[in-house]
Write an enzyme that holds these catalytic residues in place. Structure first.
Site, PDB file in Angstrom:
ATOM      1  N   ASP A  36      24.226   1.949  -3.561  1.00  0.00           N
ATOM      2  CA  ASP A  36      23.581   2.868  -4.502  1.00  0.00           C
ATOM      3  C   ASP A  36      23.137   4.127  -3.779  1.00  0.00           C
ATOM      4  O   ASP A  36      23.465   4.358  -2.629  1.00  0.00           O
ATOM      5  CB  ASP A  36      22.457   2.188  -5.275  1.00  0.00           C
ATOM      6  CG  ASP A  36      21.500   1.485  -4.350  1.00  0.00           C
ATOM      7  OD1 ASP A  36      21.213   2.038  -3.276  1.00  0.00           O
ATOM      8  OD2 ASP A  36      21.053   0.373  -4.690  1.00  0.00           O
ATOM      9  N   LYS A  58      21.856   4.108  -9.788  1.00  0.00           N
ATOM     10  CA  LYS A  58      20.457   3.731  -9.864  1.00  0.00           C
ATOM     11  C   LYS A  58      19.551   4.898  -9.595  1.00  0.00           C
ATOM     12  O   LYS A  58      18.718   4.851  -8.718  1.00  0.00           O
ATOM     13  CB  LYS A  58      20.114   2.587  -8.914  1.00  0.00           C
ATOM     14  CG  LYS A  58      19.981   1.269  -9.633  1.00  0.00           C
ATOM     15  CD  LYS A  58      18.922   0.412  -9.012  1.00  0.00           C
ATOM     16  CE  LYS A  58      18.748  -0.836  -9.840  1.00  0.00           C
ATOM     17  NZ  LYS A  58      18.229  -1.949  -9.064  1.00  0.00           N
ATOM     18  N   MET A 173       7.222   3.361  -5.419  1.00  0.00           N
ATOM     19  CA  MET A 173       7.580   3.750  -6.795  1.00  0.00           C
ATOM     20  C   MET A 173       6.336   4.147  -7.589  1.00  0.00           C
ATOM     21  O   MET A 173       6.259   3.882  -8.786  1.00  0.00           O
ATOM     22  CB  MET A 173       8.284   2.587  -7.523  1.00  0.00           C
ATOM     23  CG  MET A 173       9.513   2.073  -6.806  1.00  0.00           C
ATOM     24  SD  MET A 173      10.229   0.621  -7.610  1.00  0.00           S
ATOM     25  CE  MET A 173       9.096  -0.661  -7.133  1.00  0.00           C
TER      26      MET A 173
HETATM   27  N1  SAH Z   1      13.770  -2.128  -0.903  1.00  0.00           N
HETATM   28  C1  SAH Z   1      13.184  -0.852  -0.592  1.00  0.00           C
HETATM   29  C2  SAH Z   1      12.266  -0.345  -1.675  1.00  0.00           C
HETATM   30  C3  SAH Z   1      12.945  -0.103  -2.981  1.00  0.00           C
HETATM   31  S1  SAH Z   1      11.861   0.530  -4.204  1.00  0.00           S
HETATM   32  C4  SAH Z   1      12.470  -0.949   0.748  1.00  0.00           C
HETATM   33  O1  SAH Z   1      12.267  -2.024   1.291  1.00  0.00           O
HETATM   34  O2  SAH Z   1      12.129   0.107   1.301  1.00  0.00           O
HETATM   35  C5  SAH Z   1      12.133   2.257  -4.062  1.00  0.00           C
HETATM   36  C6  SAH Z   1      10.864   2.927  -3.613  1.00  0.00           C
HETATM   37  O3  SAH Z   1      10.724   2.818  -2.213  1.00  0.00           O
HETATM   38  C7  SAH Z   1      10.822   4.406  -3.882  1.00  0.00           C
HETATM   39  O4  SAH Z   1      10.392   4.689  -5.182  1.00  0.00           O
HETATM   40  C8  SAH Z   1       9.801   4.880  -2.874  1.00  0.00           C
HETATM   41  O5  SAH Z   1       8.485   4.598  -3.283  1.00  0.00           O
HETATM   42  C9  SAH Z   1      10.085   3.957  -1.714  1.00  0.00           C
HETATM   43  N2  SAH Z   1      10.989   4.567  -0.722  1.00  0.00           N
HETATM   44  C10 SAH Z   1      12.175   4.094  -0.298  1.00  0.00           C
HETATM   45  N3  SAH Z   1      12.691   4.879   0.657  1.00  0.00           N
HETATM   46  C11 SAH Z   1      11.800   5.881   0.856  1.00  0.00           C
HETATM   47  C12 SAH Z   1      11.740   6.995   1.732  1.00  0.00           C
HETATM   48  N4  SAH Z   1      12.711   7.245   2.618  1.00  0.00           N
HETATM   49  N5  SAH Z   1      10.670   7.812   1.660  1.00  0.00           N
HETATM   50  C13 SAH Z   1       9.671   7.575   0.796  1.00  0.00           C
HETATM   51  N6  SAH Z   1       9.684   6.537  -0.059  1.00  0.00           N
HETATM   52  C14 SAH Z   1      10.714   5.683  -0.021  1.00  0.00           C
END
Ligand code: SAH
Length: 507
Positions: A36, A58, A173
């Protein structure tokens, strides 16, 4: 990787290099990769050439494929006996719906494995200079979804305990609900002056950080129009950023620098610029191609032992010469009679990799500098120069004037690569470029021809132009470009250092 198996792999938080070794091995092996938008395209470049890539999108506003459909794709492909990789941002089991995909595999008798990833919940604070725990300041942390609909009457988040139970809180999120989150925390006992950071695109060159308190952060975010994806970090550890900031204060951080070199050659420049924090934009202007006819080079290789000097003028010259040499069943040993000259330290390094220490690497990395090393009298000396099809003539001419027999053989050719012309113009027009790097005269010429007919003055209005050396700079100036930076040492390293000095954040 096993056939007929689904691998749920964490891709890491943003910077594509923050994947695990096992995750990378899975990418290299997979028959099918389902990915994604959070997955960096550079990760996919490690995949097999015949890999089947399935993009399932997504973006929160336009789901390309629903979760049930994604589940089905994974199972269908595995049933066909393929090794299927589901690549997910961060860690698959941290708000990644990895558990659901795993359960669906089980229901359908498909084997699965989970390869954890570095979750953004911990890595993004770290890249903002915020350790999630710290002796004497924070001994616990929580990771919470901020996505919950505030209108719901039944909340699954137990705010009354959550607000004060752990020292550090990370909300993922949560940007849309920021006002709700801060209000709930304060209502349930968290002090209004608790430090809060929001970090957008953490671990990436675009990273942005905003720091305030539970009371002030909402207004700051509104004023700055700070957009998702971002993580909200609440707790005293946020104050450590002042001292522990290391990533977004590097000298070229946030500087958007265009790299015009051929794609195949750009990586060392990009890596170096990125080390200093630059946000590199790759718009190749040149492509390196094989010659259609290698007759001359092959003939030179047959008579290689008759040459007293072999002069390499570029890394490409070395690589292509050696390719033909190896194809002819020979290796470096046939060069034992000749002296070897290399223009440029990179060229010399490419030779070292073949087991050759150049006899002569001119102090001045230019054809003119090289001439000095051969001496005035070259009567009857046979010199071979394998190099680009079209290159500057001064070197062979001068050598011939001194009596040498000079054989210039084309080893490769450079052609204009205009595939990114549109994207390049768009980037310039929308003001997203801070500097452009030129590493040879051809990059300058091709760059200009890619933008032929456009209003150059307008496009380059606020762009700094950097040249690797005086010849490249002259070509650019002759074409009317305003060259502000010329590297003192005519190498990739010299160019990077010149950029740091001229436009670096800390002077
Ligand atoms: N599985 C992922 C999270 C998925 S939910 C993990 O473990 O990181 C998606 C959320 O993660 C986004 O809305 C944001 O809040 C956060 N996120 C993911 N990557 C990010 C990044 N590089 N910088 C800031 N927030 C991030």
């Amino acid at each position: 990787m096993k056939k007929g198996t689904v691998y749920l792999v964490g891709a890491g938080p943003g910077d594509y290099r923050l994947i695990t070794l096992k995750g990378l091995q899975c990418i290299q092996d997979a028959d099918v990769i389902v990915h994604d938008r959070l997955a960096d395209p550079r990760l996919l470049s490690y995949a097999r050439a015949d890999v089947e890539l399935i993009y399932v999108g997504k973006e929160s506003n336009r789901h390309t494929m629903r979760q049930e459909e994604i589940n089905q794709v994974l199972v269908d492909k595995a049933k066909k006996g393929k090794s299927v990789l589901r690549l997910k941002g961060g860690d698959p089991y941290v708000f990644g719906r990895g558990g659901e995909e795993a359960l669906f595999c089980l229901e359908n008798d498909i084997l699965f494995e989970e390869v954890p990833g570095i979750t953004s919940a911990i890595a993004v604070p770290a890249y903002a200079g915020i350790p999630v725990t710290h002796r004497g300041i924070a001994s616990s942390f929580s990771v919470i979804t901020g996505h919950e609909d505030p209108a719901k009457t039944e909340t699954s988040i137990r705010w009354e305990s959550l607000a004060t139970a752990t020292d550090t809180l990370m909300f993922l999120m949560g940007m849309e609900n920021l006002p709700y989150i801060t209000k709930k925390l304060m209502q349930n006992g968290r002090k209004a002056d608790t430090p809060v950071a929001v970090v957008r695109w953490g671990t990436k060159p675009e990273q942005e950080v905003l720091v305030g308190t539970l009371e002030t952060i909402e207004q700051l975010v509104r004023e700055q129009n700070f957009q998702p994806p971002a993580i909200i970090i609440v707790g005293e550890v946020v104050s450590l950023r002042e001292q522990l900031r290391w990533f977004d204060n590097r000298p070229l951080f946030g500087k958007r620098i265009v790299v015009t070199r051929a794609r195949a050659q750009a990586s060392n420049l990009i890596e170096l610029l990125e080390e200093y924090g630059a946000d590199c934009m790759q718009y190749p202007t040149i492509a390196i191609e094989e010659m259609d006819d290698y007759g001359k080079l092959d003939q030179a290789i047959v008579e290689i032992e008759t040459y007293q000097w072999i002069v390499f003028t570029s890394v490409n010259g070395v690589e292509h010469f050696y390719k033909r040499l190896y194809d002819a069943g020979k290796d470096s040993r046939v060069l034992n009679r000749a002296k070897i000259a290399a223009i440029g330290s990179q060229t010399a390094a490419a030779l070292t990799e073949k087991g050759i220490q150049a006899d002569f690497v001119p102090q001045e990395f230019r054809a003119e500098g090289l001439l000095a090393g051969f001496g005035k009298q070259l009567n009857g000396v046979r010199i071979l120069i394998p190099r680009a099809d079209e290159a500057r003539e001064i070197l062979p001419e001068e050598l011939a004037k001194r009596g040498a027999y000079v054989n210039v053989v084309p080893a490769y050719r450079t052609v204009i690569d205009a595939s990114e012309a549109k994207a390049l113009e768009e980037a310039l027009r929308t003001g997203r470029v801070d500097a452009i790097t030129f590493t040879s005269s051809s990059t300058v010429k091709n760059f200009l021809s890619m933008l032929a007919g456009k209003n150059m003055e307008q496009l380059l209005k606020s762009v700094v132009i950097a040249a690797i050396g005086p010849i490249t700079a002259d070509t650019a100036r002759d074409a009317g470009l305003n060259v502000q930076i010329i590297a003192q040492e005519y190498t990739i390293k010299g160019l990077t250092e010149a950029l740091v000095k001229a436009i670096g954040n800390r002077g």
